[in-house]
Design an enzyme around this catalytic site. Structure first.
Site, PDB file in Angstrom:
ATOM      1  N   TYR A 167       0.841  -1.195   0.000  1.00 30.79           N
ATOM      2  CA  TYR A 167       0.000   0.000   0.000  1.00 30.79           C
ATOM      3  C   TYR A 167       0.880   1.250   0.000  1.00 30.79           C
ATOM      4  O   TYR A 167       1.965   1.270   0.589  1.00 30.79           O
ATOM      5  CB  TYR A 167      -0.948   0.022   1.202  1.00 30.79           C
ATOM      6  CG  TYR A 167      -0.281   0.039   2.565  1.00 30.79           C
ATOM      7  CD1 TYR A 167      -0.021   1.236   3.227  1.00 30.79           C
ATOM      8  CD2 TYR A 167       0.064  -1.151   3.212  1.00 30.79           C
ATOM      9  CE1 TYR A 167       0.557   1.259   4.485  1.00 30.79           C
ATOM     10  CE2 TYR A 167       0.658  -1.142   4.467  1.00 30.79           C
ATOM     11  CZ  TYR A 167       0.901   0.058   5.091  1.00 30.79           C
ATOM     12  OH  TYR A 167       1.490   0.072   6.333  1.00 30.79           O
ATOM     13  N   HIS A 194       6.366   4.557  16.671  1.00 33.13           N
ATOM     14  CA  HIS A 194       5.802   3.824  15.542  1.00 33.13           C
ATOM     15  C   HIS A 194       6.654   2.601  15.205  1.00 33.13           C
ATOM     16  O   HIS A 194       6.130   1.505  14.953  1.00 33.13           O
ATOM     17  CB  HIS A 194       5.718   4.769  14.338  1.00 33.13           C
ATOM     18  CG  HIS A 194       4.995   4.194  13.160  1.00 33.13           C
ATOM     19  ND1 HIS A 194       3.659   3.863  13.183  1.00 33.13           N
ATOM     20  CD2 HIS A 194       5.432   3.904  11.902  1.00 33.13           C
ATOM     21  CE1 HIS A 194       3.294   3.389  11.999  1.00 33.13           C
ATOM     22  NE2 HIS A 194       4.354   3.406  11.216  1.00 33.13           N
TER      23      HIS A 194
END
Length: 268
Positions: A167, A194
């Protein structure tokens, strides 16, 4: 505001160029025996090129696209040669191109950049001065030689992870949610958090990050390989709860499929 807190882009390391190609198969399209042999031979050659890198082909599931071919090469010219060879194949010519994504493998050095900016302030200098540039060069070269970083820049095709997910994504540039107006320290903090989520899936998911700023409308591409496709859902879901994604990321379309041998793909 100190240089450590001002808005600066992070230093980055780049490796192989990448091209993702998505195709749809016209109804009734089936290669004859001669085409099967020729296309299989071409895809086998591209899979392990002499100059380095690799290509892989996957049957896409749950999309208007039926096939995804992913290529990694040391140079942009080598990617261009791959594209020319595929465009010249009679069977590939009859497929319908639905999407392409050009990018390059990237390791963002947020933490190191923020650290060097703070060091520059502490000695009374500025980001970008001669001493800062020398320090950056030394740290960047040291990082490039680290095995973990090299795997991010020249990623191997995982042999035991047949499922693939791809993606594109971009950082938001909206009022109140503009990634590019955050301080270097803040971006470093968010990316460290993250990255911690991704590290929890080590051994279950192999992640390849490619930068596309200047190459594509989207800013990054994410290619994931896994033994169990359910791990794609679990990883992406958990990452969306990280502040970096929850506040500052826009996602594009997702494509999921299974990697297969060229001969199997052609006959299928």
């Amino acid at each position: 505001m100190s240089d450590a807190r001002k808005i600066h882009p992070p230093e980055t390391l780049e490796g192989w160029y990448a091209l993702h190609q998505l195709f749809a198969h016209p109804v009734g399209l089936s290669p004859n025996e001669k085409e099967q042999g020729r296309t299989s031979a071409l895809l086998e050659k591209l899979a392990k090129p002499d100059g380095g890198g690799w290509s892989a082909i996957a049957r896409v599931i749950g999309s208007v696209s039926d096939t995804m071919i992913v290529h990694f090469r040391p140079t942009l010219d080598a990617i261009g040669e791959v594209q020319r060879e595929l465009n010249a194949d009679p069977y590939i010519q009859r497929l319908v191109s639905t999407y392409t994504f050009l990018s390059i493998t990237e390791a963002g050095l947020y933490h190191i950049t923020a650290e060097l900016a703070r060091d520059a302030v502490a000695r009374g200098g500025t980001v970008g001065d001669e001493e800062y540039q020398k320090a950056v060069k030394a740290r960047v070269e040291a990082e490039r030689g680290a095995p973990m970083v090299l795997r991010r820049l020249e990623p191997p095709l995982p042999a035991e992870m047949p499922y693939v997910c791809f993606y594109p994504m971009s950082k938001k540039r909206e009022a109140g949610q503009n990634w590019y107006t955050l301080s270097l320290d803040e971006r470093s903090r968010l990316m460290y958090e993250h990255g911690g989520t991704g590290r929890k899936y080590h051994g279950r998911v192999q992640q390849i990050i490619t930068g596309a700023i200047g190459f594509d409308a989207w800013e990054w591409g994410v290619t994931l390989f896994a033994k169990d496709p359910l791990d794609f859902k679990k990883l992406v879901t958990e990452m969306r709860f990280d502040e970096a994604s929850a506040r500052y990321v826009d996602f594009g379309e997702f494509w999921v499929g299974k990697v297969m041998a060229p001969a199997e793909w052609v006959k299928g």
